[in-house]
Design a protein around this motif. Structure first.
Motif, mmCIF file in Angstrom:
data_model
loop_
_atom_site.group_PDB
_atom_site.id
_atom_site.type_symbol
_atom_site.label_atom_id
_atom_site.label_comp_id
_atom_site.label_asym_id
_atom_site.label_seq_id
_atom_site.Cartn_x
_atom_site.Cartn_y
_atom_site.Cartn_z
ATOM 1 N N HIS A 179 6.526 -4.919 1.145
ATOM 2 C CA HIS A 179 5.571 -5.558 0.800
ATOM 3 C C HIS A 179 4.416 -6.080 1.942
ATOM 4 C CE1 HIS A 179 8.266 -8.359 2.985
ATOM 5 N NE2 HIS A 179 7.187 -9.266 3.060
ATOM 6 N N LEU A 180 4.810 -5.715 3.115
ATOM 7 C CA LEU A 180 3.837 -5.999 4.399
ATOM 8 C C LEU A 180 3.039 -4.760 4.296
ATOM 9 C CD1 LEU A 180 6.076 -7.682 6.841
ATOM 10 C CD2 LEU A 180 4.665 -8.758 5.312
ATOM 11 N N VAL A 181 3.542 -3.470 4.255
ATOM 12 C CA VAL A 181 2.602 -2.389 4.354
ATOM 13 C C VAL A 181 1.700 -2.226 3.241
ATOM 14 C CG1 VAL A 181 2.850 0.175 4.101
ATOM 15 C CG2 VAL A 181 4.685 -0.850 5.646
ATOM 16 N N LEU A 182 2.181 -2.733 1.992
ATOM 17 C CA LEU A 182 1.261 -2.779 0.851
ATOM 18 C C LEU A 182 0.278 -3.746 1.128
ATOM 19 C CD1 LEU A 182 3.746 -2.129 -2.195
ATOM 20 C CD2 LEU A 182 2.494 -0.301 -1.099
ATOM 21 N N GLY A 183 0.575 -4.799 1.670
ATOM 22 C CA GLY A 183 -0.352 -5.884 1.824
ATOM 23 C C GLY A 183 -1.526 -5.599 2.748
ATOM 24 N N VAL A 184 -1.466 -4.656 3.747
ATOM 25 C CA VAL A 184 -2.391 -4.040 4.580
ATOM 26 C C VAL A 184 -3.090 -3.035 3.724
ATOM 27 C CG1 VAL A 184 -2.835 -2.681 6.816
ATOM 28 C CG2 VAL A 184 -1.071 -4.553 6.704
ATOM 29 N N LEU A 185 -2.376 -2.122 3.020
ATOM 30 C CA LEU A 185 -2.978 -1.086 2.359
ATOM 31 C C LEU A 185 -3.892 -1.618 1.323
ATOM 32 C CD1 LEU A 185 -0.134 1.665 2.097
ATOM 33 C CD2 LEU A 185 -2.477 1.701 3.305
ATOM 34 N N SER A 186 -3.509 -2.610 0.578
ATOM 35 C CA SER A 186 -4.378 -3.225 -0.499
ATOM 36 C C SER A 186 -5.793 -3.408 0.013
ATOM 37 C CB SER A 186 -3.714 -4.395 -1.288
ATOM 38 O OG SER A 186 -3.643 -5.505 -0.213
ATOM 39 N N GLN A 187 -5.759 -4.264 1.312
ATOM 40 C CA GLN A 187 -7.088 -4.726 1.704
ATOM 41 C C GLN A 187 -7.789 -3.613 2.266
ATOM 42 O OE1 GLN A 187 -6.671 -8.546 4.087
ATOM 43 N NE2 GLN A 187 -4.525 -7.855 3.836
ATOM 44 N N VAL A 188 -7.122 -2.798 2.790
ATOM 45 C CA VAL A 188 -7.977 -1.515 3.591
ATOM 46 C C VAL A 188 -8.506 -0.460 2.280
ATOM 47 C CG1 VAL A 188 -7.773 0.647 4.974
ATOM 48 C CG2 VAL A 188 -6.657 -1.518 5.711
ATOM 49 N N CYS A 189 -7.676 -0.173 1.440
ATOM 50 C CA CYS A 189 -8.046 0.825 0.401
ATOM 51 C C CYS A 189 -9.401 0.022 -0.394
ATOM 52 C CB CYS A 189 -6.807 0.944 -0.542
ATOM 53 S SG CYS A 189 -5.816 2.160 0.489
#
Length: 385
Positions: A179-189
């Motif tokens: 959930h933390l990795v996806l939290g970063v990826l959602s913003q960057v993507c």
């Protein structure tokens, strides 16, 4: 020289890791070199990869859950799928990542690929060229823990001011916390997909201005609002109802089918009559490939109505073909303030990133113009500095 090492369960170290370590230490005479210990731990964690990702599907099939050291966390499968596909699209020809890609969007490969910081750094440099100096990055597929931490720290530092990082650090990627990795990826993507949705890149966006609006007003809109206006522009021309969001309003794919048809008549709207949402979504994606929209989403992902996921897909349609009439020379010259607005947007971005980087509790600026109007943010900044 040998170095005494004591391990206890907790802080991300499970009892099975402790027991494996003790057996190896006993076999080596109770003392090991520090380098030997690092190699040993790398071996243990590599073996643990096989255990990572044994997930429990929810009854609705909407997400997955993992048991972490602190508690139970869930994450959305459609986000994992779309971010994996986006990375595959962005770096399909990247020589530095050829041993890591493509990522299988249906597996947990994404979390393993992100764990050493290299892909995250590549993504950040897509948001802003040179955000991280590639010469300073530790490269290779067999990096020790120190070099991995250096990479992750470079990435986390580069993220500051650009995205929200509450509770997220290098350990979030080392421990592959979904959930933390996806939290970063959602913003960057999101930043990458919507990067070109601005007047500087597409002056034709001015055709989406409402009566009484100036270009300065349009320039301040977030990309999501521009995409909604863009879809409604084409939906109106198609004689269809407008949408108000990029989540549930496009989950049935009907709005997308009509917009695609407006962009190119070879994209059929026949699938609108399909009764099944999943089948309709699948047919809509087939139509989108006719104009070259890249594979960034699966048909099962669309029907979830997740705005983070659907925004990336709609942005890809816009980036492929926006269908807005090109400005005439006279119209372009009439927008003489455009260059000033672009320069202003650069300054807005610089000040926004600076305020975000100060780490003020409860402060994260998405739109500088709107969020400093009442003076509260400015007072907090003054107090901080």
């Amino acid at each position: 020289m040998g170095r005494a090492i004591t391990l206890i369960p907790g802080d991300g170290i499970g009892p099975e890791v402790v027991e494996s370590t003790r057996r190896i230490i006993d076999a080596t005479g109770a003392k090991i070199d520090w380098e030997e210990y690092l190699d040993m731990m790398q071996t243990v964690f590599n073996k643990a990869k096989a255990e990572f990702g044994k997930i429990m599907q929810t009854a609705a099939g909407a997400g997955a859950s993992v048991q972490g050291a602190v508690g139970h966390h869930t994450y959305l499968l459609e986000e994992k799928s779309v971010f994996s596909r986006t990375i595959n699209k962005l770096f399909k020809d990247d020589e530095d990542l050829k041993d890591r890609l493509p990522i299988d969007p249906e597996s947990d490969d994404l979390f393993h690929v992100m764990s050493d910081g290299i892909v995250l750094i590549k993504l950040l440099n897509k948001v802003e060229e040179g955000r991280v100096d590639w010469r300073t990055v530790n490269k290779g597929s067999s990096l020790n823990i120190y070099k991995v931490r250096e990479n992750l720290q470079l990435a986390i530092t580069a993220c500051q001011g650009m995205i929200k990082l509450i509770g997220i650090g290098a350990d979030s990627f080392l421990e592959k916390t979904p959930h933390l990795v996806l939290g970063v990826l959602s913003q960057v993507c999101r930043l990458i997909s919507t990067k070109s949705i601005q007047l500087k890149e597409v002056p034709e966006i001015m055709r989406l201005a409402k009566e009484g609006e100036e270009l300065a007003d349009l320039n301040k809109l977030p990309p999501e609002n521009i995409l909604i206006r863009w879809m409604n522009f084409h939906l109106k021309n198609a004689g269809q109802n407008e949408i108000s969001n990029l989540g549930k309003d496009i989950a049935d794919s009907k709005a997308c089918l009509h917009v695609l048809n407006q962009l190119d008549s070879q994209c059929s709207t026949a699938a609108v009559a399909e009764a099944d949402d999943l089948k309709r979504a699948e047919l809509m994606l087939i139509e989108s490939t006719k104009i070259g929209v890249p594979d960034v989403i699966g048909f099962r992902d669309i029907v979830k109505g997740n705005p983070k996921v659907n925004t990336i897909f709609i942005a890809e349609i816009f980036n492929t073909r926006h269908g807005l009439q090109e400005l005439t020379k006279e119209e372009y010259e009439a927008a003489g303030m455009l260059d000033d607005d672009i320069e202003g947007s650069k300054e807005e971005r610089a000040f926004r990133f600076w305020i975000n980087s100060l780490g003020i509790e409860g402060v994260f600026i998405d739109n500088l113009y709107e969020e400093v109007r009442d003076g509260i943010v400015l007072l907090k900044v003054i107090d901080k500095i």
